[in-house]
Design an enzyme around this catalytic site. Structure first.
Site, short mmCIF file in Angstrom:
data_model
loop_
_atom_site.label_atom_id
_atom_site.label_comp_id
_atom_site.label_asym_id
_atom_site.label_seq_id
_atom_site.Cartn_x
_atom_site.Cartn_y
_atom_site.Cartn_z
N GLY A 47 -42.49 -72.34 -78.16
CA GLY A 47 -41.61 -72.57 -78.84
C GLY A 47 -40.87 -71.37 -79.39
N VAL A 104 -38.80 -70.99 -85.98
CA VAL A 104 -40.03 -70.26 -86.46
C VAL A 104 -40.80 -69.38 -85.22
CG1 VAL A 104 -42.54 -70.94 -86.91
CG2 VAL A 104 -40.49 -72.21 -87.80
N GLY A 105 -40.91 -69.86 -83.91
CA GLY A 105 -41.31 -69.15 -82.92
C GLY A 105 -40.59 -67.75 -82.74
N SER A 151 -45.79 -79.59 -91.66
CA SER A 151 -44.46 -79.84 -92.71
C SER A 151 -44.91 -80.36 -93.91
CB SER A 151 -43.43 -80.56 -92.04
OG SER A 151 -42.63 -80.86 -92.60
N SER A 152 -44.08 -80.06 -94.79
CA SER A 152 -44.47 -80.67 -96.22
C SER A 152 -44.19 -82.16 -96.22
CB SER A 152 -43.38 -79.87 -97.24
OG SER A 152 -42.31 -80.06 -96.98
N CYS A 153 -43.53 -82.78 -95.18
CA CYS A 153 -43.35 -84.13 -95.16
C CYS A 153 -44.68 -84.86 -94.77
CB CYS A 153 -42.37 -84.53 -94.18
SG CYS A 153 -42.71 -84.49 -92.38
N TYR A 180 -42.43 -88.59 -87.71
CA TYR A 180 -42.68 -87.14 -87.61
C TYR A 180 -44.06 -86.79 -88.53
CZ TYR A 180 -41.21 -82.28 -88.39
OH TYR A 180 -41.45 -80.69 -88.55
N LYS A 212 -47.55 -85.34 -87.20
CA LYS A 212 -47.99 -83.79 -87.95
C LYS A 212 -49.41 -84.19 -88.54
CE LYS A 212 -44.59 -81.07 -87.05
NZ LYS A 212 -44.96 -80.07 -86.19
N HIS A 268 -30.99 -79.38 -90.33
CA HIS A 268 -31.54 -79.41 -91.67
C HIS A 268 -30.38 -79.06 -92.60
CE1 HIS A 268 -35.62 -78.93 -90.21
NE2 HIS A 268 -35.67 -79.85 -90.86
N1 LIG Z 1 -37.43 -75.88 -89.68
C1 LIG Z 1 -38.09 -76.29 -90.72
O1 LIG Z 1 -37.42 -76.29 -91.91
C2 LIG Z 1 -39.69 -76.39 -90.67
C3 LIG Z 1 -40.20 -76.56 -89.43
N2 LIG Z 1 -41.59 -76.60 -89.40
C4 LIG Z 1 -42.25 -76.67 -88.15
O2 LIG Z 1 -42.22 -75.60 -87.60
C5 LIG Z 1 -42.28 -75.56 -86.06
C6 LIG Z 1 -41.18 -75.15 -85.32
O3 LIG Z 1 -39.92 -75.73 -85.85
P1 LIG Z 1 -38.46 -74.92 -85.79
O4 LIG Z 1 -38.70 -73.65 -85.29
O5 LIG Z 1 -37.75 -75.21 -86.90
O6 LIG Z 1 -37.90 -75.86 -84.70
P2 LIG Z 1 -36.75 -75.49 -83.57
O7 LIG Z 1 -36.16 -76.80 -83.17
O8 LIG Z 1 -36.07 -74.40 -84.10
O9 LIG Z 1 -37.71 -74.86 -82.19
C7 LIG Z 1 -38.48 -75.47 -81.52
C8 LIG Z 1 -38.87 -75.04 -80.22
O10 LIG Z 1 -39.72 -76.13 -79.55
C9 LIG Z 1 -39.36 -76.01 -78.17
N3 LIG Z 1 -39.73 -77.29 -77.59
C10 LIG Z 1 -39.26 -78.51 -78.00
N4 LIG Z 1 -39.88 -79.58 -77.20
C11 LIG Z 1 -40.33 -78.77 -76.00
C12 LIG Z 1 -40.99 -79.09 -75.11
N5 LIG Z 1 -41.14 -80.51 -74.82
N6 LIG Z 1 -41.44 -78.37 -74.20
C13 LIG Z 1 -41.54 -76.74 -74.44
N7 LIG Z 1 -40.83 -76.51 -75.59
C14 LIG Z 1 -40.33 -77.49 -76.49
C15 LIG Z 1 -37.91 -76.04 -78.26
O11 LIG Z 1 -36.99 -75.71 -77.14
P3 LIG Z 1 -35.70 -76.06 -76.77
O12 LIG Z 1 -34.78 -76.06 -78.02
O13 LIG Z 1 -35.14 -75.70 -75.41
O14 LIG Z 1 -36.23 -77.89 -76.65
C16 LIG Z 1 -37.65 -75.00 -79.45
O15 LIG Z 1 -37.61 -73.55 -78.77
C17 LIG Z 1 -42.67 -77.24 -85.92
O16 LIG Z 1 -43.81 -77.52 -85.69
C18 LIG Z 1 -41.93 -77.66 -87.26
O17 LIG Z 1 -42.58 -78.86 -87.66
C19 LIG Z 1 -42.49 -77.00 -90.58
C20 LIG Z 1 -41.75 -77.21 -91.81
C21 LIG Z 1 -40.32 -76.81 -91.99
C1 LIG Z 2 -38.29 -79.93 -93.32
C2 LIG Z 2 -38.13 -81.48 -93.62
O1 LIG Z 2 -36.89 -81.90 -93.15
C3 LIG Z 2 -36.33 -83.04 -93.42
O2 LIG Z 2 -36.53 -83.63 -94.75
P1 LIG Z 2 -35.68 -83.21 -95.75
O3 LIG Z 2 -36.25 -82.30 -96.72
O4 LIG Z 2 -35.07 -84.33 -96.39
O5 LIG Z 2 -34.29 -82.45 -94.88
P2 LIG Z 2 -32.92 -82.06 -95.00
O6 LIG Z 2 -32.88 -80.79 -94.89
O7 LIG Z 2 -32.39 -82.80 -93.78
O8 LIG Z 2 -32.24 -82.67 -96.23
C4 LIG Z 2 -32.48 -82.28 -97.38
C5 LIG Z 2 -31.65 -83.00 -98.58
O9 LIG Z 2 -30.17 -82.27 -98.39
C6 LIG Z 2 -29.26 -83.36 -98.38
N1 LIG Z 2 -28.10 -83.04 -97.48
C7 LIG Z 2 -26.93 -82.97 -97.95
N2 LIG Z 2 -26.03 -82.80 -97.13
C8 LIG Z 2 -26.90 -82.58 -95.82
C9 LIG Z 2 -26.21 -82.23 -94.67
O10 LIG Z 2 -25.22 -82.05 -94.24
N3 LIG Z 2 -27.39 -82.46 -93.69
C10 LIG Z 2 -28.62 -82.62 -93.99
N4 LIG Z 2 -29.66 -82.69 -92.81
N5 LIG Z 2 -29.12 -82.84 -95.32
C11 LIG Z 2 -27.99 -82.73 -96.14
C12 LIG Z 2 -30.02 -84.61 -97.81
O11 LIG Z 2 -29.49 -85.68 -98.06
C13 LIG Z 2 -31.43 -84.40 -98.46
O12 LIG Z 2 -31.35 -85.08 -99.67
C14 LIG Z 2 -37.40 -84.17 -92.71
O13 LIG Z 2 -36.87 -85.09 -92.00
C15 LIG Z 2 -38.61 -83.55 -92.12
O14 LIG Z 2 -38.46 -82.97 -90.69
C16 LIG Z 2 -39.03 -82.11 -92.91
O15 LIG Z 2 -40.09 -81.88 -92.72
#
Ligand SMILES: NC(=O)C1=CN([C@@H]2O[C@H](COP(=O)(O)OP(=O)(O)OC[C@H]3O[C@@H](n4cnc5c(N)ncnc54)[C@H](OP(=O)(O)O)[C@@H]3O)[C@@H](O)[C@H]2O)C=CC1
Ligand SMILES: C[C@H]1O[C@H](OP(=O)(O)OP(=O)(O)OC[C@H]2O[C@@H](n3cnc4c(=O)[nH]c(N)nc43)[C@H](O)[C@@H]2O)[C@@H](O)[C@@H](O)C1=O
Length: 323
Positions: free
Chosen positions: A23, A28-29, A120-122, A149, A153, A192
């Protein structure tokens, strides 16, 4: 049983060790790759989604058989915000179970020395005690908008634990709080909150709009961590932690969605009003991680939310706008 919580692995000593960062184009990656490169690692194994679909078990196994990485960090997953999680439950459970099962099992079978899984915190109950300790896992019902999800996890954490118990294999799990930074997903609906609002405020600013719609009531509390801090913690834990229990990674600071929206508005320079769309879900009311176990190991976050937002907005304007 391989539960040497405070042992140091040789992760940081051999900069030519082959490390598969799955990833690597994601939020993150890509941050983990930047961190490893800045430390001098020279043998990173990287495959885009189109080069290797991690849901395909036999392709993943052939890849591991041919490449034999020494370390694996799994940052590939199906990821999205509250709306995406709520709209595509089948994708969020099935794709994540497939990716993590394939990568964990092939890593073990092909001799990977140490493996890191990102959750993830979820994973925690919707109404968990705050700040949320690691032992709150599986003590109550999950937040319905992301339970599919979360179940995937939780299965990933348990799979790492099971392989450690049965085979003494060094697989660890890290649970980050809500992350943001460069290479985030800025999709208007599926991202997000932080990238969604940054884009919406930016577009409103350039179009001289008077109002921006924000979802929910604004009252939920969220904890945000810059992804470069998370990457630093991941490298720290690859070196320092080999325990059975998953570890929380957070900033320790929470903010209401209303205050976050005001801060993003200020950083972007939008001068109009916020309108709250309460037909959209709030999700979990509060989600602050207890990160004291990580702090005891000697790691601390460094990037404030304000500084992180300024850096992310600069990156967004230079790399996403107009692309
Ligand atoms: N973002 C956040 O707020 C948080 C993220 N995490 C965790 O961190 C990790 C990374 O998340 P994040 O970087 O945000 O996610 P992104 O969507 O930014 O990146 C995910 C990556 O995984 C790749 N990927 C998805 N499906 C496949 C597949 N079938 N085969 C190969 N590669 C694949 C995507 O490629 P492509 O886009 O080309 O599909 C992309 O490069 C996850 O495990 C997530 O749960 C945890 C907490 C919070
Ligand atoms: C990382 C975490 O991310 C997800 O959970 P979440 O914390 O609820 O994430 P969120 O960023 O999408 O929302 C945070 C808050 O923000 C509000 N909000 C306002 N306006 C917008 C808006 O425009 N977009 C989004 N997405 N949210 C909005 C929204 O209504 C909520 O109250 C999980 O599904 C799960 O995947 C997970 O692990």
């Amino acid at each position: 049983m391989g539960d040497h919580t405070h042992d140091s692995s040789d992760f940081l000593t051999d900069k030519s060790a082959k490390i598969f960062v799955a990833g690597h184009r994601g939020l993150v990656g890509s941050a983990i790759v930047r961190k490893l490169q800045s430390l001098g690692f020279t043998n990173l194994l990287l495959r885009s989604h189109s080069e290797l679909d991690l849901t395909r078990q036999s392709d993943v196994d052939s890849f591991f058989a041919a490449e034999k990485p020494r370390f694996v960090i799994l940052a590939a997953a199906k990821v999205g915000g509250i709306h995406a999680n709520n709209t595509f439950p089948a994708d969020f459970i099935a794709i994540n179970l497939q990716i993590q099962t394939n990568v964990i099992d092939s890593s073990f079978r092909h001799g990977v020395k140490k493996f890191l899984f990102l959750g993830s915190s979820c994973i925690y109950p919707k109404l968990a005690p705050q700040p949320i300790p690691e032992h709150a896992l599986l003590t109550g019902p999950l937040e319905p908008t992301n339970e599919w999800y979360a179940i995937a996890k939780i299965a990933g954490i348990k799979m790492c634990q099971a392989y450690r118990i049965q085979y003494s294999w060094d697989a660890i799990s890290v649970m980050p709080t809500n992350l943001y930074g460069r290479n985030d997903n800025f999709h208007p609906e599926n991202s997000h909150v932080l990238p969604a609002l940054m884009r919406r405020f930016h577009e409103a600013k350039v179009n001289n709009a008077k109002q921006v719609v924000v979802w929910g009531t604004g009252s939920p509390l969220r904890e945000f961590l810059h992804v470069d801090d998370l990457a630093d913690a991941v490298v720290f834990l690859m070196d320092k932690y080999s325990g059975l229990e998953h570890l929380n990674v957070g900033s320790g600071k929470e903010v209401t969605i209303k205050d976050l929206a005001e801060l993003v508005k200020e950083v972007v320079g939008f001068e109009g009003d916020l309108v709250w769309d309460t037909s959209k879900p709030d999700g979990t009311p509060r989600k602050l991680m207890d990160n004291s176990k990580l702090l005891e190991l000697g790691w601390t976050p460094k990037i404030s939310l304000k500084d992180g937002l300024v850096d992310t907005y600069k990156w967004y304007v230079e790399n996403v706008v107009g692309q």
